[in-house]
Scaffold this active site. Sequence first.
Site, PDB file in Angstrom:
ATOM      1  N   ARG A  98     -55.065 -81.215  39.471  1.00 35.32           N
ATOM      2  CA  ARG A  98     -55.043 -82.758  40.205  1.00 35.32           C
ATOM      3  C   ARG A  98     -56.268 -83.289  39.507  1.00 35.32           C
ATOM      4  NH1 ARG A  98     -50.864 -83.501  43.659  1.00 35.32           N
ATOM      5  NH2 ARG A  98     -50.477 -81.850  45.087  1.00 35.32           N
ATOM      6  N   GLY A  99     -56.098 -84.739  39.504  1.00 35.89           N
ATOM      7  CA  GLY A  99     -57.539 -85.448  39.261  1.00 35.89           C
ATOM      8  C   GLY A  99     -57.834 -85.354  37.657  1.00 35.89           C
TER       9      GLY A  99
ATOM     10  N   THR B  66     -48.519 -88.469  37.901  1.00 35.80           N
ATOM     11  CA  THR B  66     -48.674 -88.091  36.753  1.00 35.80           C
ATOM     12  C   THR B  66     -47.872 -89.256  35.742  1.00 35.80           C
ATOM     13  OG1 THR B  66     -48.568 -85.901  37.376  1.00 35.80           O
ATOM     14  CG2 THR B  66     -47.634 -86.227  35.283  1.00 35.80           C
TER      15      THR B  66
ATOM     16  N   THR C 137     -41.339 -83.301  41.343  1.00 38.91           N
ATOM     17  CA  THR C 137     -41.808 -83.290  42.878  1.00 38.91           C
ATOM     18  C   THR C 137     -40.895 -82.591  43.914  1.00 38.91           C
ATOM     19  OG1 THR C 137     -41.872 -85.020  44.763  1.00 38.91           O
ATOM     20  CG2 THR C 137     -40.770 -85.730  42.646  1.00 38.91           C
ATOM     21  N   ILE C 138     -41.616 -81.485  44.389  1.00 36.43           N
ATOM     22  CA  ILE C 138     -40.847 -80.692  45.354  1.00 36.43           C
ATOM     23  C   ILE C 138     -40.605 -81.655  46.580  1.00 36.43           C
ATOM     24  CG2 ILE C 138     -43.057 -80.113  46.896  1.00 36.43           C
ATOM     25  CD1 ILE C 138     -42.011 -77.394  46.566  1.00 36.43           C
ATOM     26  N   ASP C 139     -41.295 -82.821  46.779  1.00 36.73           N
ATOM     27  CA  ASP C 139     -40.991 -83.705  47.903  1.00 36.73           C
ATOM     28  C   ASP C 139     -39.616 -84.632  47.874  1.00 36.73           C
ATOM     29  OD1 ASP C 139     -43.288 -82.713  49.203  1.00 36.73           O
ATOM     30  OD2 ASP C 139     -44.279 -84.438  48.967  1.00 36.73           O
TER      31      ASP C 139
ATOM     32  N   MET D  76     -43.792 -79.125  53.842  1.00 38.14           N
ATOM     33  CA  MET D  76     -44.278 -80.234  52.905  1.00 38.14           C
ATOM     34  C   MET D  76     -43.606 -81.448  52.924  1.00 38.14           C
ATOM     35  SD  MET D  76     -45.325 -78.283  49.402  1.00 38.14           S
ATOM     36  CE  MET D  76     -46.729 -77.411  49.298  1.00 38.14           C
TER      37      MET D  76
ATOM     38  N   ARG E 185     -45.926 -85.047  52.378  1.00 30.78           N
ATOM     39  CA  ARG E 185     -47.045 -85.914  52.530  1.00 30.78           C
ATOM     40  C   ARG E 185     -46.368 -87.260  53.143  1.00 30.78           C
ATOM     41  NH1 ARG E 185     -51.731 -84.684  49.557  1.00 30.78           N
ATOM     42  NH2 ARG E 185     -51.001 -84.192  47.463  1.00 30.78           N
TER      43      ARG E 185
ATOM     44  N   LEU F 152     -43.231 -72.348  49.878  1.00 31.73           N
ATOM     45  CA  LEU F 152     -41.685 -73.074  49.737  1.00 31.73           C
ATOM     46  C   LEU F 152     -42.153 -73.270  48.063  1.00 31.73           C
ATOM     47  CD1 LEU F 152     -41.380 -75.816  52.147  1.00 31.73           C
ATOM     48  CD2 LEU F 152     -40.787 -73.422  52.270  1.00 31.73           C
TER      49      LEU F 152
HETATM   50  N1  ADP Z   1     -52.283 -94.120  39.235  1.00 29.32           N
HETATM   51  C1  ADP Z   1     -52.545 -93.197  38.236  1.00 29.32           C
HETATM   52  N2  ADP Z   1     -53.036 -93.498  36.999  1.00 29.32           N
HETATM   53  C2  ADP Z   1     -53.271 -92.632  36.086  1.00 29.32           C
HETATM   54  N3  ADP Z   1     -53.344 -91.382  36.400  1.00 29.32           N
HETATM   55  C3  ADP Z   1     -52.965 -90.960  37.531  1.00 29.32           C
HETATM   56  C4  ADP Z   1     -52.696 -91.878  38.707  1.00 29.32           C
HETATM   57  N4  ADP Z   1     -52.632 -91.112  39.770  1.00 29.32           N
HETATM   58  C5  ADP Z   1     -52.643 -89.931  39.492  1.00 29.32           C
HETATM   59  N5  ADP Z   1     -52.976 -89.798  38.270  1.00 29.32           N
HETATM   60  C6  ADP Z   1     -53.226 -88.499  37.554  1.00 29.32           C
HETATM   61  O1  ADP Z   1     -52.101 -87.407  37.483  1.00 29.32           O
HETATM   62  C7  ADP Z   1     -52.242 -86.196  37.684  1.00 29.32           C
HETATM   63  C8  ADP Z   1     -51.370 -85.900  38.878  1.00 29.32           C
HETATM   64  O2  ADP Z   1     -51.393 -86.604  40.003  1.00 29.32           O
HETATM   65  P1  ADP Z   1     -51.226 -86.180  41.458  1.00 29.32           P
HETATM   66  O3  ADP Z   1     -51.050 -87.223  42.472  1.00 29.32           O
HETATM   67  O4  ADP Z   1     -52.055 -85.084  41.555  1.00 29.32           O
HETATM   68  O5  ADP Z   1     -49.564 -85.265  41.394  1.00 29.32           O
HETATM   69  P2  ADP Z   1     -48.217 -85.891  41.103  1.00 29.32           P
HETATM   70  O6  ADP Z   1     -48.062 -86.323  39.861  1.00 29.32           O
HETATM   71  O7  ADP Z   1     -47.413 -84.682  41.691  1.00 29.32           O
HETATM   72  O8  ADP Z   1     -48.050 -87.249  42.099  1.00 29.32           O
HETATM   73  C9  ADP Z   1     -53.765 -86.219  37.954  1.00 29.32           C
HETATM   74  O9  ADP Z   1     -54.384 -85.606  36.904  1.00 29.32           O
HETATM   75  C10 ADP Z   1     -54.007 -87.612  38.283  1.00 29.32           C
HETATM   76  O10 ADP Z   1     -55.584 -87.762  38.007  1.00 29.32           O
HETATM   77  O1  FBP Z   2     -52.457 -78.532  48.274  1.00 30.01           O
HETATM   78  P1  FBP Z   2     -51.876 -79.152  47.448  1.00 30.01           P
HETATM   79  O2  FBP Z   2     -51.965 -78.523  46.112  1.00 30.01           O
HETATM   80  O3  FBP Z   2     -52.610 -80.596  47.003  1.00 30.01           O
HETATM   81  O4  FBP Z   2     -50.370 -79.784  47.216  1.00 30.01           O
HETATM   82  C1  FBP Z   2     -49.742 -80.167  48.724  1.00 30.01           C
HETATM   83  C2  FBP Z   2     -49.181 -81.274  48.553  1.00 30.01           C
HETATM   84  O5  FBP Z   2     -48.250 -81.736  47.580  1.00 30.01           O
HETATM   85  C3  FBP Z   2     -47.018 -82.208  47.800  1.00 30.01           C
HETATM   86  O6  FBP Z   2     -46.061 -81.253  47.692  1.00 30.01           O
HETATM   87  C4  FBP Z   2     -46.721 -83.390  47.146  1.00 30.01           C
HETATM   88  O7  FBP Z   2     -46.742 -82.966  45.422  1.00 30.01           O
HETATM   89  P2  FBP Z   2     -45.492 -83.220  44.716  1.00 30.01           P
HETATM   90  O8  FBP Z   2     -44.502 -84.148  45.182  1.00 30.01           O
HETATM   91  O9  FBP Z   2     -46.280 -83.773  43.162  1.00 30.01           O
HETATM   92  O10 FBP Z   2     -44.732 -81.936  44.407  1.00 30.01           O
HETATM   93  C5  FBP Z   2     -47.002 -82.483  49.234  1.00 30.01           C
HETATM   94  O11 FBP Z   2     -46.141 -82.515  50.058  1.00 30.01           O
HETATM   95  C6  FBP Z   2     -48.180 -81.522  49.605  1.00 30.01           C
HETATM   96  O12 FBP Z   2     -48.965 -81.790  50.876  1.00 30.01           O
END
Ligand code: ADP
Ligand code: FBP
EC number: 2.7.1.11
Length: 474
Positions: free
Chosen positions: A190-191, A218, A244-246, A289, A291, A399
């Site tokens: 992440r990040g 992402t 996305t698992i969610d 899970m 969020r 999960l």
């Molecule tokens: N609004 C955004 N604009 C650009 N990059 C983002 C944004 N939100 C998240 N990211 C980047 O996308 C990657 C995954 O985001 P994250 O929220 O952790 O997971 P997911 O894609 O599952 O929602 C991270 O590297 C994060 O920095």
């Molecule tokens: O502890 P981590 O690695 O941040 O991930 C946990 C979180 O990821 C999630 O599964 C959501 O992520 P995705 O929807 O990207 O799969 C949340 O439900 C859960 O809280």
Amino acid sequence: MDRSQLDFSNPNWKKQFQEDFDKRFSLPHLRDVIDVEPRPTTFSLKSRTPLENVNGSMQESWNGYVNDDDRALLKVIKFASPTSAGADCIDPDCSWVEQWVHRAGPRKQIYFEPQYVKAGIVTCGGLCPGLNDVIRQIVLTLEKYGVKNIVGIQHGFRGFFEDHLSEVPLSRHVVQNINLAGGSFLGVSRGGASISDIVDSIQARRLDMLFVLGGNGTHAGANAIHEECRKRKLQVSIVCVPKTIDNDILLMDKTFGFDTAVEAAQRAINSAYIEAHSAFHGIGLVKLMGRSSGFITMHASLSSGQVDICLIPEVPFTLDGPNGVLRHLEHLIETKGFALVCVAEGAGQEYLQKSNATDASGNMVLSDIGVHLQQKIKFHFKDIGVHSDVKYIDPTYMLRAVRANASDAILCTVLGQNAVHGAFAGFSGITTGVCNTHNVYLPIPEVIKTTRFVDPNSRMWHRCLTSTGQPDFH
Ligand SMILES: Nc1ncnc2c1ncn2[C@@H]1O[C@H](COP(=O)(O)OP(=O)(O)O)[C@@H](O)[C@H]1O
Ligand SMILES: O=P(O)(O)OC[C@H]1O[C@](O)(COP(=O)(O)O)[C@@H](O)[C@@H]1O
Ligand SMILES: [Mg+2]
């Protein structure tokens, strides 16, 4: 165009809506900003699937391509009224308005010369069952087109700018068995997304295609990368596969890994059931899970058939009082002697102290509703002088750290292959998914306008309520 912007007294409103819809869902293409010439595809399975004509003779050409004008219907129910279950109407009369989206699959013409293509794959965000299946299918399909230079970017977007994270060369041989294990062969994170640095890195690596596997965050990142590539007039295709698992990405029937997660949750629910059933006044509590979306919790509750109370973020509930969860638990203990509660991690956050902390990607760090409920239930039964034996199970990471089940493995195969077909077709800034059982490409912004939530007015939530037998908790 927002529904609120439409003037339904104008006889042309439907036409206006449809024109706007077609514009919104048209797929961004490399030729929109640069001069690129199509060439005949190198993807053909003709030798393996000679087709017979009705009169028995062999056909000259292979008919397995998708025409750019092929479309799939996004919405297939004609609601009679806005109060119909799950109704999603545009105008107050719920008029039938066709909403067509672009069909996914291999095109006859492609916009890259496979032998010169360098393709990258990156997996971002949290884990999800099936990531390795998608990586594998992307590699196999790229090779089928004739691509020789395929690399994995390690640990999400970080791999683009952290020097010690080198590219992983990928081939059919390397990915052969990766689907047998859970996790991501390339690692996730992440990040750490600086879009301009990532595009610099794409240029330095000379990538022509980038396959980005991830969720809402992402997708936002991938779209920003696509826009930056456009600005720099690069011939680079950015194609997402929703992870996305969610199951919280808009417009799609289901995302990969979700089914597997629901299945994995059954073990936790069943254990909680056995504990609760065997104990004297046992109360099993399982946190799953989710969020902000309760899909896993709703589906896991439904499929187990053992859950008495299902709590999700989309449906507020009270704990105390005559209509609260605790009073209903008393009733369950009185009437059947035990009870089972399944709660989504994002449910009932209003009862918990907010930390305002965020993770590296900016996602809110939630407080533990499971621990809170456990305490509340224990103290409540103590207060009313009734024995209770509360067993709390938090299977969160169990999960998603599993390999994909059979149906998810098939979904991953379809999505991974279609992602490659989309890139070769010259699209960029798109994602691929399943809408009403049909495989489609969608422009990224359309699927991340909001998070996808459980609709409390949907048939599925009502089925869940029918199955648990729970009342309204307010
Ligand atoms: N609004 C955004 N604009 C650009 N990059 C983002 C944004 N939100 C998240 N990211 C980047 O996308 C990657 C995954 O985001 P994250 O929220 O952790 O997971 P997911 O894609 O599952 O929602 C991270 O590297 C994060 O920095
Ligand atoms: O502890 P981590 O690695 O941040 O991930 C946990 C979180 O990821 C999630 O599964 C959501 O992520 P995705 O929807 O990207 O799969 C949340 O439900 C859960 O809280
Ligand atoms: Mg996210």
